[in-house]
Structure formats: C-alpha cells, structure tokens
Design a protein around this motif. Structure first.
Motif, PDB file in Angstrom:
ATOM      1  N   PRO A  25       0.789  -1.151  -0.098  1.00  0.00           N
ATOM      2  CA  PRO A  25      -0.022   0.103   0.094  1.00  0.00           C
ATOM      3  C   PRO A  25       0.961   1.161   0.078  1.00  0.00           C
ATOM      4  O   PRO A  25       1.882   1.275   0.766  1.00  0.00           O
ATOM      5  CB  PRO A  25      -0.649  -0.149   1.347  1.00  0.00           C
ATOM      6  N   SER A  26       0.573   2.278  -0.750  1.00  0.00           N
ATOM      7  CA  SER A  26       1.312   3.449  -0.882  1.00  0.00           C
ATOM      8  C   SER A  26       1.316   4.296   0.608  1.00  0.00           C
ATOM      9  O   SER A  26       2.222   4.911   0.665  1.00  0.00           O
ATOM     10  CB  SER A  26       0.650   4.507  -2.099  1.00  0.00           C
ATOM     11  N   SER A  27       0.348   3.833   1.417  1.00  0.00           N
ATOM     12  CA  SER A  27       0.339   4.695   2.578  1.00  0.00           C
ATOM     13  C   SER A  27       1.534   4.231   3.554  1.00  0.00           C
ATOM     14  O   SER A  27       1.938   4.778   4.529  1.00  0.00           O
ATOM     15  CB  SER A  27      -0.984   4.475   3.300  1.00  0.00           C
ATOM     16  N   THR A  28       2.053   3.005   3.153  1.00  0.00           N
ATOM     17  CA  THR A  28       3.015   2.266   4.231  1.00  0.00           C
ATOM     18  C   THR A  28       4.574   2.604   3.477  1.00  0.00           C
ATOM     19  O   THR A  28       5.325   2.271   4.228  1.00  0.00           O
ATOM     20  CB  THR A  28       2.846   0.671   4.286  1.00  0.00           C
ATOM     21  N   LEU A  29       4.621   3.105   2.390  1.00  0.00           N
ATOM     22  CA  LEU A  29       5.953   2.912   1.406  1.00  0.00           C
ATOM     23  C   LEU A  29       6.663   4.174   2.239  1.00  0.00           C
ATOM     24  O   LEU A  29       6.073   5.316   2.677  1.00  0.00           O
ATOM     25  CB  LEU A  29       5.769   3.330   0.196  1.00  0.00           C
ATOM     26  N   LEU A  30       8.070   4.007   2.441  1.00  0.00           N
ATOM     27  CA  LEU A  30       9.023   5.059   2.935  1.00  0.00           C
ATOM     28  C   LEU A  30       9.792   5.499   1.382  1.00  0.00           C
ATOM     29  O   LEU A  30      10.202   4.515   0.583  1.00  0.00           O
ATOM     30  CB  LEU A  30       9.755   4.727   3.752  1.00  0.00           C
ATOM     31  N   THR A  31      10.028   6.790   1.186  1.00  0.00           N
ATOM     32  CA  THR A  31      10.577   7.211   0.139  1.00  0.00           C
ATOM     33  C   THR A  31      11.693   8.287   0.490  1.00  0.00           C
ATOM     34  O   THR A  31      11.402   8.987   1.747  1.00  0.00           O
ATOM     35  CB  THR A  31       9.825   7.738  -0.919  1.00  0.00           C
ATOM     36  N   GLY A  32      12.546   8.781  -0.198  1.00  0.00           N
ATOM     37  CA  GLY A  32      13.457   9.666   0.251  1.00  0.00           C
ATOM     38  C   GLY A  32      14.398   9.764   1.240  1.00  0.00           C
ATOM     39  O   GLY A  32      14.902   8.642   1.503  1.00  0.00           O
ATOM     40  N   VAL A  33      14.552  10.853   2.080  1.00  0.00           N
ATOM     41  CA  VAL A  33      15.368  11.009   3.321  1.00  0.00           C
ATOM     42  C   VAL A  33      14.866   9.979   4.101  1.00  0.00           C
ATOM     43  O   VAL A  33      15.678   9.379   4.932  1.00  0.00           O
ATOM     44  CB  VAL A  33      15.493  12.409   3.530  1.00  0.00           C
ATOM     45  N   ARG A  34      13.451   9.758   4.494  1.00  0.00           N
ATOM     46  CA  ARG A  34      13.143   9.149   5.382  1.00  0.00           C
ATOM     47  C   ARG A  34      13.532   7.569   5.257  1.00  0.00           C
ATOM     48  O   ARG A  34      13.973   7.016   6.358  1.00  0.00           O
ATOM     49  CB  ARG A  34      11.613   9.342   5.546  1.00  0.00           C
ATOM     50  N   THR A 153       8.906  -0.830   1.043  1.00  0.00           N
ATOM     51  CA  THR A 153       9.502  -0.716  -0.143  1.00  0.00           C
ATOM     52  C   THR A 153       8.749  -1.511  -1.269  1.00  0.00           C
ATOM     53  O   THR A 153       8.040  -2.460  -0.768  1.00  0.00           O
ATOM     54  CB  THR A 153      10.865  -1.028  -0.178  1.00  0.00           C
ATOM     55  N   THR A 154       9.057  -1.124  -2.447  1.00  0.00           N
ATOM     56  CA  THR A 154       8.314  -2.037  -3.473  1.00  0.00           C
ATOM     57  C   THR A 154       9.338  -3.243  -4.089  1.00  0.00           C
ATOM     58  O   THR A 154      10.518  -3.074  -3.666  1.00  0.00           O
ATOM     59  CB  THR A 154       8.087  -0.963  -4.753  1.00  0.00           C
ATOM     60  N   MET A 155       8.938  -4.012  -4.756  1.00  0.00           N
ATOM     61  CA  MET A 155       9.782  -5.023  -5.342  1.00  0.00           C
ATOM     62  C   MET A 155      10.916  -4.732  -6.031  1.00  0.00           C
ATOM     63  O   MET A 155      11.932  -5.419  -6.199  1.00  0.00           O
ATOM     64  CB  MET A 155       8.800  -6.083  -5.896  1.00  0.00           C
ATOM     65  N   THR A 156      10.630  -3.677  -6.844  1.00  0.00           N
ATOM     66  CA  THR A 156      11.632  -3.213  -7.546  1.00  0.00           C
ATOM     67  C   THR A 156      12.930  -2.529  -6.880  1.00  0.00           C
ATOM     68  O   THR A 156      14.012  -2.471  -6.996  1.00  0.00           O
ATOM     69  CB  THR A 156      11.321  -2.143  -8.555  1.00  0.00           C
ATOM     70  N   GLN A 157      12.484  -1.848  -5.670  1.00  0.00           N
ATOM     71  CA  GLN A 157      13.585  -1.403  -4.352  1.00  0.00           C
ATOM     72  C   GLN A 157      14.301  -2.478  -3.918  1.00  0.00           C
ATOM     73  O   GLN A 157      15.514  -2.373  -3.539  1.00  0.00           O
ATOM     74  CB  GLN A 157      12.975  -0.528  -3.645  1.00  0.00           C
ATOM     75  N   ARG A 158      13.631  -3.476  -3.653  1.00  0.00           N
ATOM     76  CA  ARG A 158      14.234  -4.573  -2.602  1.00  0.00           C
ATOM     77  C   ARG A 158      15.458  -5.433  -2.890  1.00  0.00           C
ATOM     78  O   ARG A 158      16.221  -5.513  -2.303  1.00  0.00           O
ATOM     79  CB  ARG A 158      12.883  -5.792  -2.330  1.00  0.00           C
ATOM     80  N   PHE A 210      12.281   8.100  13.098  1.00  0.00           N
ATOM     81  CA  PHE A 210      11.909   8.138  11.691  1.00  0.00           C
ATOM     82  C   PHE A 210      11.287   6.933  11.023  1.00  0.00           C
ATOM     83  O   PHE A 210      10.722   7.143   9.987  1.00  0.00           O
ATOM     84  CB  PHE A 210      13.307   8.072  10.967  1.00  0.00           C
ATOM     85  N   LEU A 211      10.989   5.924  11.798  1.00  0.00           N
ATOM     86  CA  LEU A 211      10.257   4.789  11.301  1.00  0.00           C
ATOM     87  C   LEU A 211       8.745   4.749  11.731  1.00  0.00           C
ATOM     88  O   LEU A 211       8.497   4.967  12.700  1.00  0.00           O
ATOM     89  CB  LEU A 211      10.697   3.532  11.789  1.00  0.00           C
ATOM     90  N   PRO A 212       7.732   5.305  10.958  1.00  0.00           N
ATOM     91  CA  PRO A 212       6.455   5.246  11.402  1.00  0.00           C
ATOM     92  C   PRO A 212       5.959   4.173  11.831  1.00  0.00           C
ATOM     93  O   PRO A 212       6.538   3.012  11.571  1.00  0.00           O
ATOM     94  CB  PRO A 212       5.649   5.684  10.048  1.00  0.00           C
ATOM     95  N   ALA A 213       4.824   4.213  12.985  1.00  0.00           N
ATOM     96  CA  ALA A 213       4.381   3.011  13.453  1.00  0.00           C
ATOM     97  C   ALA A 213       3.660   1.687  12.425  1.00  0.00           C
ATOM     98  O   ALA A 213       2.981   2.295  11.326  1.00  0.00           O
ATOM     99  CB  ALA A 213       3.341   3.310  14.389  1.00  0.00           C
ATOM    100  N   GLN A 214       4.314   0.718  12.464  1.00  0.00           N
ATOM    101  CA  GLN A 214       3.773  -0.239  11.631  1.00  0.00           C
ATOM    102  C   GLN A 214       2.711  -1.148  12.374  1.00  0.00           C
ATOM    103  O   GLN A 214       3.104  -1.825  13.071  1.00  0.00           O
ATOM    104  CB  GLN A 214       5.141  -1.131  11.062  1.00  0.00           C
ATOM    105  N   PRO A 215       1.465  -0.841  11.720  1.00  0.00           N
ATOM    106  CA  PRO A 215       0.395  -1.641  12.534  1.00  0.00           C
ATOM    107  C   PRO A 215       0.576  -3.266  12.277  1.00  0.00           C
ATOM    108  O   PRO A 215       1.219  -3.834  11.251  1.00  0.00           O
ATOM    109  CB  PRO A 215      -0.970  -1.317  11.695  1.00  0.00           C
ATOM    110  N   SER A 216       0.166  -4.138  13.124  1.00  0.00           N
ATOM    111  CA  SER A 216       0.160  -5.413  12.904  1.00  0.00           C
ATOM    112  C   SER A 216      -0.357  -5.857  11.924  1.00  0.00           C
ATOM    113  O   SER A 216      -1.678  -5.365  11.462  1.00  0.00           O
ATOM    114  CB  SER A 216      -0.193  -6.348  14.449  1.00  0.00           C
ATOM    115  N   LEU A 217      -0.108  -7.246  11.425  1.00  0.00           N
ATOM    116  CA  LEU A 217      -0.679  -7.736  10.251  1.00  0.00           C
ATOM    117  C   LEU A 217      -1.920  -8.526  10.301  1.00  0.00           C
ATOM    118  O   LEU A 217      -2.651  -8.703   9.552  1.00  0.00           O
ATOM    119  CB  LEU A 217       0.246  -8.530   9.397  1.00  0.00           C
ATOM    120  N   MET A 218      -2.142  -8.882  11.630  1.00  0.00           N
ATOM    121  CA  MET A 218      -3.475  -9.732  12.031  1.00  0.00           C
ATOM    122  C   MET A 218      -4.310  -8.853  12.922  1.00  0.00           C
ATOM    123  O   MET A 218      -3.693  -8.299  14.031  1.00  0.00           O
ATOM    124  CB  MET A 218      -2.984 -11.013  12.550  1.00  0.00           C
ATOM    125  N   HIS A 219      -5.515  -8.922  12.539  1.00  0.00           N
ATOM    126  CA  HIS A 219      -6.333  -8.142  13.633  1.00  0.00           C
ATOM    127  C   HIS A 219      -7.475  -8.828  14.419  1.00  0.00           C
ATOM    128  O   HIS A 219      -8.002  -8.131  15.360  1.00  0.00           O
ATOM    129  CB  HIS A 219      -6.978  -7.045  12.976  1.00  0.00           C
TER     130      HIS A 219
END
Length: 532
Positions: A25-34, A153-158, A210-219
């Motif tokens: 999801p684009s909302s979880t992606l990190l880019t640039g300086v962060r 990250t995206t699969m192309t960055q990984r 600098f790392l935003p909170a990453q929500p758990s994957l199971m709810h």
C-alpha cells in the motif's frame, strides 16, 4: 484473498514469481530521506549482528586460552547461532501479530544486554550464556529488519536494498576477523563485544524517530488472545530439536566417539523431537511457527534448502580459512588480512547480483550456477598444502567467495516474492529463510569442528608420529603450541594441520552442489518489476 481460500482448502499451489505483483500500500511506503535514514539505522543494527558472527573467528584461540576452556571453543561460537536458528520462526510469527517497530527495538535491546554480558564475562559459562542472549536478540533484529523492508518498499527497490545488506554482511565478514584479531593481539578480546554497546542505541534512536508505526498484520481477537495463541510449544520443540542435534554434532568424533551413549541419546532425541515437531506443526496448521504448507510452494522450498547450504559453506570458510594461515605462523590480525580475497569477492558478487536482480528481475542463474563455482573453489582448496603459494590460495578463495556471494541474498528475495499479495506471510517467509541460514551456520560449525578434530588426530599420527603424548595434547588444544615445539617438528605438525583443514574444505563441495540442485525447484520467471 485468493491465498486465504487456497490455504483453507488445505492445498497450496506453487505459483511462479511473476504471478505475484507488488501490492505494498502506498500509505506504508517510505521514500527519499526518511527511507535513507531508516535503512541506515537498519544497516547499523544488521552490521552489528552480522559482525558478531565472525569477529571472534580469529580471536577464539586466545579467548579459550584465557578461560582454560579449549574444549568449549566451538560452543563459544555456536552459542550465538543456536538461539538465532531456534527463534527465527517464533519471531516470524510474532511479527504477524505485533507491530514490527517495538519488536525491533526490544530485540536490539536484548542483543545489547547479551553483548555486555560477553564483554564482562568472569567465566566461560557466562560468556556462552551472553552469546546465547545476544543470539536471541539478533534473531528478532534480523527478522524485523527483513519484515519492515518488505512492507515499506516496492519489489523493484528490494533487490538493491537486499544487495546492500548482503554487501554489508560481506563487509562485516571482512572486518570482523581483522578487528577480532587486532583486539586479541593488541588490546583485549573483550572489545569484540564492547564495540556493540555504543552503536546499538544509535540505531534504536534513529528507528524510534524516523520509522512510522507499523500496524500488526493480524487484527482478529484481542492482543492477549493473539499472544496466547502463539505456537509456544512449537517454539520449545524447535529449540530442543536444534540443541540436541548440535550437541550430537559437537560431541561426535570430537570430545566423544560417535558410539558414546551421550551422542547416541542426543541423536535419538533429535529424531523423536523432529517427528513430534512436524506432527505438532501439521496439527497447528496456519497458526504454526513453521507452517508446513508454505513448503509445498516449490519456490519457497528451493530457497529454504539453498539458503541453509550456502550459509553452512560460508561459515565453514570464514572460520577455517584464517586457521589455515595461522598454522603457517601468521598472527590473528594477519590471518584476517589473508582472507580478504574471499570476503571482497563475496561482497562484490552480492552487489552485482543484487543490481542485476533489481534491473532485470533475474535471480535464477545466480542460484543455480554460482554455487558450482564455489564447489570448484572448495575442491581446489582441498589440494592446497603447506607449500602452496599465496597467489594460488588467493585464486581459490575468490572462486569460493564469488560462488557464495551471488546467491546469498537472492534466496530471500525469492521467498518474499511469493507473498507480495499477502503481507501477513512475508515475515514467516523471511523467518523461514533466516531460520535455515542460522541452522546451516550452526550445523556447519559442528560438522567442521568434528571433521577438524578427528582428522587432526589422524594426520598427526601420519605426519608427526615422533610427538610425545604431551606434545599431541598441546597442539590439539592450541595452534600457538605448534611454534613452541622443537624446530625439526614444527613443519610436520603444520602439514598435519593443513591436511586436516583440507578435509574440512572438501566438505564444502557436496554442500554447494546440493545448494545448486535446490535451485532446480525455483521458478525461472523474473521477479515482478512494477508495482500496482
């Protein structure tokens, strides 16, 4: 999701790498300086746990001599690998129910506590315990980093980022023996562990900020119920199973004969625990720490097997190549310099392979053909003798380094690519690969130690039959004892040591061939190149 439907039916179909598309999801992606700052913090912490795998390689003889515990030398090394291996699947499951950020921070904190225990250890027992604590923390750090990268990250960055991690692993493998030897020769071996203490907090601070909170994957369900439902019994079985196997491999042919009741009991217990573990994991199904259905995907199974054999071969190289040079009279520091061709070639191969995987999406040739190059290198190392020239040994090292460096991170990329459609399984896939890498390292040390000890006794009887029993005990316990012998006996003992190490190196041939065979299970399709 389609994966869930298939999972519920009890059958998982093997999918090609291109069947998956990058759906981070684009909302979880990190880019640039962060992204750069977070990844830099990860590089620091990853570098520390990787450094701990090799920094004592050249310092071990002095560490063991300090505590008069040469017989426990291999445990000082493997105590770090064992909890890493045993708890990798556990952390993979934890990261599917808990946010990755606090798991990472807690894990690096545990690693720092273990490092402090090692640095201040008053006895070999405390040192081994500290190594185990650090290994437990390292397990969580490793899986957390891989999991977060897969989510931000995206699969192309990984491939590029994984290539950088692989390169860092190679760099720490280079500087680890150098630093360990320098500390042991000129300061104190305790600085092999003190060095971790100021760097860990830097990584923790950067990730916190600098790392935003990453929500758990199971709810589903409450937090308490999720933790309660963790596969605690499977984790215990995993630890017990790995421990009994390593005990048998450490003792057999080394401190005890293979016919010893203790060795036999450990092997029997391992077999029983393995059966119980597999049955239990099958019963737990999708909630197991090691979901067996994941291994029905041939890409994951192939990566799983290959990762173990590559790491096994690497650990054998990094611990026994310095010994080959120390037998020739080189200091701990100099032996670290001597293995630079192996380390540098591995680092460059990892970078190049990661770059090509990123640009072209091609990983399969690195997994199939390059282990065979390492196999040739191991075979040539077997032919080395005390008279072998420096240039010849450098060439052999480069073959091994290139052959092991190219596939080392690509196995992880293959496993993660299988689950880009289902984030919840990425930590588990990551933990599967890292679990097998640590298992491979632990087993590699145990097998190499057994071969080295038994062969050294045999080769001493062949090359140096004139040694007294006291002299045999001395050279079996310490490489430095070789040079306290009468001058006319030194060369014969050096030849015996070299022949024993040659037998360790030849074991790398079948291991790397098996790694190459495992690649046949992996799809030849390219990694997905575009996100959606």
């Amino acid at each position: 999701m389609e994966h869930t439907d298939v999972e519920q039916s009890g059958v998982i179909e093997s999918k090609s790498l291109t069947d998956s598309v990058d759906v981070v999801p684009s909302s979880t992606l990190l880019t640039g300086v962060r992204l750069a700052l977070v990844f830099s913090a990860f590089l620091i912490s990853f570098g520390l746990i990787a450094l701990d795998q090799t920094i004592i390689a050249t310092a071990l003889p002095k560490i063991a001599s300090h505590f008069n515990a040469v017989s426990q030398l291999s445990w000082i090394a493997s105590a770090y690998f064992l909890p890493q291996a045993a708890f990798m699947p556990f952390f993979g499951r934890v990261l599917s129910i808990a946010p990755a950020k606090p798991v990472f921070l807690l894990s690096i904190g545990v690693f720092e506590v273990g490092s402090l225990l090692c640095a201040t250890a008053p006895s070999v027992s405390v040192l081994i315990f500290g190594r185990a604590v650090a290994g437990f923390g390292a397990s969580g750090v490793w899986v957390s980093i891989m999991s977060v990268i897969a989510r931000v990250t995206t699969m192309t960055q990984r491939p590029v980022l994984m290539g950088l991690l692989g390169a860092l692993f190679a760099v720490t493998s280079i500087i680890g023996p150098l630093m360990g030897g320098a500390f042991a020769d000129h300061v104190s071996w305790r600085w092999c562990f003190y060095i971790n203490l100021p760097l860990g907090p830097i990584s923790m601070l950067a990730v916190t900020i600098f790392l935003p909170a990453q929500p758990s994957l199971m709810h589903e369900g409450s937090h308490f119920r999720r933790w309660l439902n963790l596969d605690w019994f499977g984790t215990f079985l995993s630890l017990a199973m790995v421990t009994t196997l390593l005990l048998a491999l450490q003792w057999g042919g080394n401190t005890k004969p293979w016919s010893d009741p203790g060795v036999i009991v450990c092997l029997v217990l391992f077999a029983l625990l393995l059966v119980v573990f597999l049955l239990w994991e099958y019963k737990r199904g999708s909630t197991a720490i090691l979901p067996l259905r994941m291994l029905l995907r041939t890409n994951v199974l192939g990566a799983f097997i290959e990762a173990s054999f590559i790491q096994l071969s690497f650990v054998v190289s990094v611990y026994y190549l310095p010994l080959l040079y120390q037998v020739r009279g080189h200091s701990a520091t100099k032996s670290g310099i001597d293995i630079l061709p192996f380390m540098l070639s591995g680092m460059i191969a990892s970078l190049v392979a990661g770059g090509i995987a990123s640009a072209k999406g091609v990983v399969w040739p690195f997994l199939l053909f390059f282990p065979l190059i390492a196999s040739a290198g191991f075979g040539l190392l077997f032919t080395s003798s005390l008279e072998s020239g420096t240039k010849r040994l450098i060439g052999f090292q480069i073959l091994v380094g290139v052959g092991l460096g190219a596939p080392v991170q690509n196995t992880l990329l293959v496993a993660q690519a299988e689950y880009v459609n289902d984030e919840a399984f990425i930590p588990l896939a990551t933990s599967l690969i890292t679990f097998m890498q640590c298992i491979g390292g632990s087993i590699g040390l145990a097998i190499a130690g057994s071969i080295s000890t038994s062969q050294l006794r045999t080769q001493l009887a062949h090359y140096a039959p004139e040694l007294s029993q006291q002299e045999v005990i001395a050279v079996l316990s310490s490489v430095e004892a070789i040079f306290s012998l009468p001058p006319d006996r030194i060369a014969s003992v050096q030849r015996a040591y070299t022949a024993a190490i040659d037998r360790v190196m030849i074991a790398g041939v079948p291991f790397t061939v098996l790694a190459s065979i495992a690649a046949i299970l992996i799809s030849r399709k390219k990694l997905p190149q575009k996100s959606t």
